[in-house]
Design an enzyme around this catalytic site. Structure first.
Site, short mmCIF file in Angstrom:
data_model
loop_
_atom_site.label_atom_id
_atom_site.label_comp_id
_atom_site.label_asym_id
_atom_site.label_seq_id
_atom_site.Cartn_x
_atom_site.Cartn_y
_atom_site.Cartn_z
N SER A 50 0.67 -1.20 -0.12
CA SER A 50 0.07 -0.08 0.01
C SER A 50 1.00 1.16 -0.06
O SER A 50 0.38 2.31 -0.17
CB SER A 50 -0.92 -0.03 1.30
OG SER A 50 -1.92 -1.05 1.12
N CYS A 139 -14.74 -4.91 19.51
CA CYS A 139 -15.97 -3.98 19.19
C CYS A 139 -16.89 -4.57 19.88
O CYS A 139 -17.75 -3.66 20.29
CB CYS A 139 -16.13 -4.13 17.53
SG CYS A 139 -16.12 -5.77 17.00
N HIS A 264 -23.02 -3.08 16.09
CA HIS A 264 -23.38 -4.08 16.83
C HIS A 264 -24.52 -3.79 17.52
O HIS A 264 -24.59 -2.82 18.26
CB HIS A 264 -22.31 -4.70 17.67
CG HIS A 264 -21.06 -5.39 16.91
ND1 HIS A 264 -21.14 -5.73 15.47
CD2 HIS A 264 -19.76 -5.78 17.42
CE1 HIS A 264 -20.06 -6.33 15.17
NE2 HIS A 264 -19.25 -6.04 16.21
#
Length: 358
Positions: A50, A139, A264
């Site tokens: 990248s 998360c 979530h």
């Protein structure tokens, strides 16, 4: 009208974003562009493939550099969002160069010499980092812990039962691509009405999930652990204990993947030290930093991923006292798993570290 001059950045700490080209890295760059500009240079780091790409942050195009030891020269704080094996190798190397690493992987979360920090809950622990590394929780944990921490501070938590409804973006770009591909296959059909028809249509291309996720729910996230538990379930249990300072807290978790792109949701059954009231709980949640109380079922108002996506707070609704236990509360919680669940919490921790240097 003349363009507004940017404040001088000399003397401000240098920040590195490691994993800047990933799904969470992209959200980090947006948040850095939205928050107060406290940083000097922001250096973007990613894998060698990248390197050379240019990404926007703070209204400027910044070239991505390859992940090497030299990339950390002059860096004060580094936010890592990379695979576990990359974090395990590179976070200690960066810390050895004097960089304070804020890591979003699972590698260091349960290390006793690495604080696991949620700024709204335990910000004081950020200074206790003998390894030079600060961890940010998973998360799913972050989607509920801000609200739960506020209630624990008042009532004293003694038991927790949780079911998660986790978005596919928790599995990265591959999870989102898988859901979108499967949705294109099922759109306009009558699939989901006969045993096995969905699996036959989807075939073996289930991506990072063990079962089709479109028109379905999958009671699994993570990898297999002892006695049938999943790694995602154990993370939520262990991380909640560490963040709240309750090493023996009884926690039962079932993780479920649902056909939602981002955000979530969780059902939470929380038992406390003594009797609780809905009124007191609502007052605490309504005033807690990082929490939005959205709770009026009579008007059809309660959190959904469609409400919470793209926002920073934990959204809480369906606040009820348990029917058979006056010490327990039932909650429904939503939190954007890419913002507070990853990029935002990491950024908030980095800002706490930067504040130490002022």
């Amino acid at each position: 009208m003349a363009a507004r001059e940017r404040p001088p950045r000399a003397g401000r700490p240098t920040l590195a974003v490691v994993g800047a080209t990933g799904v969470v890295g992209a959200v980090m760059l947006r948040i850095l562009s939205q928050h107060a500009d406290i940083w000097g240079e922001i250096r973007l780091i990613a894998s060698p493939r990248s390197a050379g790409r240019k990404l926007a942050v703070r209204g400027e195009e910044v070239e991505v550099v390859a992940l090497t030891e030299d990339a950390f020269d002059g860096v004060d704080v580094a936010m890592f969002d990379v695979p576990d094996e990359v974090a395990a190798e590179w976070a200690p190397l960066a810390a050895a160069k004097g960089v304070v690493v804020v890591d979003n992987s699972a590698v260091f979360r349960m290390d006793p010499e690495v604080p696991l920090v949620v700024p709204e809950v335990n910000p004081h622990t950020v200074r206790m980092r003998p390894r030079g590394i600060v961890a940010t929780p998973d998360c799913a944990t972050l989607s509920m812990i801000v609200a739960l921490g506020a209630l624990h501070a008042e009532f004293g938590l003694r038991e927790l039962v949780v079911s998660t409804y986790q978005a596919v973006s928790g599995a990265g770009h591959a999870g989102v691509r898988t859901l979108r591909r499967q949705m294109s296959l099922v759109s306009g059909t009558d699939l989901g009405t006969h045993p096995g028809d969905l699996r036959r249509a989807v075939g073996e291309e289930t991506g990072p999930f063990p079962e089709p996720v479109a028109l379905n729910v999958v009671p699994w996230a993570g990898s297999l652990r002892e006695d049938g538990w999943s790694s995602a379930e154990m993370k939520l249990r262990d991380e909640s204990r560490k963040i709240l300072g309750l090493p023996k807290l009884p926690v039962a978790v079932t993780c479920v993947r649902v056909p939602v792109v981002t955000t979530h949701s969780l059902t939470v059954h929380a038992r406390f030290e003594g009797e609780v009231t809905v009124g007191a709980a609502r007052e605490i949640l309504a005033t807690a930093p990082g929490v939005v109380l959205f709770d009026n079922p009579a008007a059809g108002e309660f959190p959904t991923p469609a409400d919470a996506v793209g926002t920073d707070p934990t959204w809480v609704g369906r606040v009820r006292r348990a029917l058979d236990d006056p010490t327990a509360l039932e909650l429904f919680v939503c939190g954007d798993n890419l913002r507070k669940g990853a990029a935002l919490n990491t950024t908030q921790i980095a800002e706490l570290v930067a504040a130490e240097r002022v």
